[in-house]
Enzyme design. Structure first.
Site, PDB file in Angstrom:
ATOM      1  N   TYR A   1       5.190   1.589 -12.677  1.00  0.00           N
ATOM      2  CA  TYR A   1       5.743   0.329 -12.158  1.00  0.00           C
ATOM      3  C   TYR A   1       4.597  -0.551 -11.663  1.00  0.00           C
ATOM      4  CZ  TYR A   1       5.728   3.178  -7.805  1.00  0.00           C
ATOM      5  OH  TYR A   1       5.403   4.018  -6.774  1.00  0.00           O
TER       6      TYR A   1
ATOM      7  N   ASP B   1       8.202  12.727   6.711  1.00  0.00           N
ATOM      8  CA  ASP B   1       7.839  13.939   5.961  1.00  0.00           C
ATOM      9  C   ASP B   1       7.706  15.168   6.862  1.00  0.00           C
ATOM     10  OD1 ASP B   1       7.793  12.464   3.670  1.00  0.00           O
ATOM     11  OD2 ASP B   1       5.639  12.652   3.289  1.00  0.00           O
TER      12      ASP B   1
ATOM     13  N   GLU C   1      -3.671   8.618  15.677  1.00  0.00           N
ATOM     14  CA  GLU C   1      -3.878   8.775  14.235  1.00  0.00           C
ATOM     15  C   GLU C   1      -5.168   9.538  13.988  1.00  0.00           C
ATOM     16  OE1 GLU C   1      -2.391   8.403  11.216  1.00  0.00           O
ATOM     17  OE2 GLU C   1      -4.285   9.173  10.461  1.00  0.00           O
TER      18      GLU C   1
ATOM     19  N   ARG D   1       0.819   1.674  -1.516  1.00  0.00           N
ATOM     20  CA  ARG D   1       0.958   2.229  -0.164  1.00  0.00           C
ATOM     21  C   ARG D   1      -0.048   1.598   0.797  1.00  0.00           C
ATOM     22  NH1 ARG D   1      -1.070   5.946   3.300  1.00  0.00           N
ATOM     23  NH2 ARG D   1       0.442   6.942   4.687  1.00  0.00           N
TER      24      ARG D   1
END
Ligand SMILES: Cc1cc2nc3c(=O)[nH]c(=O)nc-3n(C[C@H](O)[C@H](O)[C@H](O)COP(=O)(O)OP(=O)(O)OC[C@H]3O[C@@H](n4cnc5c(N)ncnc54)[C@H](O)[C@@H]3O)c2cc1C
Length: 426
Positions: free
Chosen positions: A252, A329, A68, A142
């Site tokens: 939301y 993605d 990462e 997220r």
């Protein structure tokens, strides 16, 4: 895929020996405890797709090294949706307990039209979604989803997550792939049987290793902000969509209902490779000048806005070649108008792990993964593009749209997505 690596690294990459930050490739077929050695897969990117892939691969008997680029856990971002199809995968991976505490389950999606001056349909979710699909429709911050997946992955013995290390390049040979890794302390290498590019919309694996084109900017910008629920308590139980001329707005609840997530999407050519470019409230309101007062009042509430440029990848590019495959993605960035970016990455992860577990030939397994996933994902990409046009219609087109939505009603609107939400992991 590059066929050479410059400079000092080359001898390491060619010999297949890992330098300090990577673990050596398995050299024997059994471990000291007599268990068969696990085949090793390298995943670039510890985002939503990369972490789910690590969990799915580990469950299928692999050992996984996840690289990462960011040093820190991803506190960035705001709302993301977990539809029943994605929930089922996370459930099968034993990764839903944290979701019980961090998600909200909206009772409905309320569709509003600026032309009509308010509500035109209400799609039932909540209990109705659970009854229909056997799993809930959830919304979450997220950062909460990312943190939860990270904790589950870190607790698994055969997953190693290396933060602050970016995948930079790679060289394949008959037995595996050796990757070049860039970290603060320099360049190192590691080796596995396959490399999974889960490195997001601006993927290095996609662009540098597979030499595929970047995602295309869509001429749309999304502004995001969160507000405490006390500022708009009437929005706490549902998802809202407002459609208007060259703009729309989605809201939301997130953070277990403590906050409201606002995403304001407008036609605009601004673009940068950045999830979190700063933006001002005035800039947002400028796009919503003629909108109903309640919407403008809502948009005036946030203290801080961030923006990102929307991109997608059209049908027709490959996802896998040799020992490299793209996921999420990196393979199929999509417009967020089906709220499926995260969900498709999660589904990909499951299918990829099954293919690698069932087919010993890595190239063939990765091709099979692409074959199994592509048609479904491309349908989602196309539907998101259609929604992009529908949401921003004006004049008679908007009138026809509103009439059609009213005629269909909430139940039938929901049933149009059965093909999406009923998907089951094999
Ligand atoms: C910081 C951030 C904020 C986001 N905010 C939102 C949001 O508010 N709403 C929303 O709907 N979607 C958001 N997204 C996108 C959403 O997470 C994805 O569209 C979706 O979950 C698909 O996941 P993915 O795993 O394919 O990609 P991502 O979740 O984007 O993960 C990609 C990961 O790869 C890492 N990476 C990139 N290049 C390299 C490299 N060379 N080597 C190693 N690692 C690399 C990135 O740091 C990232 O962690 C955000 C993504 C990121 C990275």
């Amino acid at each position: 895929m590059t066929d050479h690596i410059d400079g000092e690294l080359e001898p390491d990459l060619r010999s297949g020996q890992a330098t300090p930050s990577g673990s050596p490739a398995p050299s024997c077929r059994t471990q000291p405890d007599g268990q068969p050695a696990r085949r090793r897969i390298i995943v670039a990117g510890a985002g939503i797709g990369g972490l789910t892939a690590a969990l799915a691969l580990e469950r299928s008997g692999f050992s996984v090294q996840v690289l990462e680029r960011s040093q820190q856990n991803g506190e960035v971002g705001a709302g993301i949706q977990i539809s029943p199809n994605a929930w089922r995968v996370l459930d099968a991976l034993g990764a839903t307990s944290f979701l019980e505490e961090t998600t909200s389950k909206p009772e409905a999606i309320q569709i509003n039209s600026v032309r009509a001056g308010g509500k035109i349909a209400r799609i039932p979710l909540g209990k109705e979604a659970v009854q229909r699909y056997g799993a809930p429709y959830c919304v979450i911050h997220r950062a909460d989803l990312h943190k939860g997946l990270m904790e589950v992955a870190e607790s698994r013995p055969n997953i190693e997550i290396n933060r602050g290390l970016a995948l930079a390049d790679g060289v394949e040979d008959e037995d595996g792939i050796t990757v070049e890794i860039q970290g603060e302390s320099g360049v190192s290498s590691s080796r596995g049987e396959a490399l999974i590019g889960a490195d997001g919309v601006w993927s290095t694996v996609r662009r540098r290793l597979l030499r595929l084109p970047s995602a295309d900017y869509a001429g749309r910008v999304a502004y995001r902000a969160t507000i405490p629920v006390e500022k708009a308590p009437e929005l706490a139980n549902h998802t809202g969509l407002w459609m208007g001329d060259r703009a729309h707005l989605v809201h939301y609840p997130i953070g277990s209902g403590r906050e409201i997530n606002l995403v304001a999407v407008v036609d605009d050519e601004w673009h940068e490779e950045n999830w979190s470019a700063p933006a001002s409230g005035e800039e947002v309101l400028e796009h919503y000048k003629d909108w109903p007062l309640p919407v403008r009042k809502l948009l005036a509430l946030p203290q801080r806005w961030l923006k990102w440029a929307l991109c997608d990848i059209g049908p027709g590019t490959i996802w896998a070649e040799g020992r490299i495959a793209l996921l999420g993605d990196a393979a199929h960035a999509m417009l967020p108008f089906m709220a499926q970016g995260g969900a498709m990455a999660i589904e990909d992860a499951w299918v990829l792990a099954r293919c690698l577990a069932e087919e010993a030939d890595v190239d063939e397994a990765l091709m099979e993964y692409e074959r199994k996933r592509k048609q479904r994902v491309e349908r989602v990409v196309r539907t998101a593009r259609d929604n992009a046009r529908t949401y921003h219609m004006k004049g008679v087109m908007a009138l026809a749209r509103d009439t059609g939505i009213r005629y269909l009603g909430g139940q039938r609107l929901l049933s149009r997505y059965d093909w999406l939400y009923k998907w089951q992991p094999e």
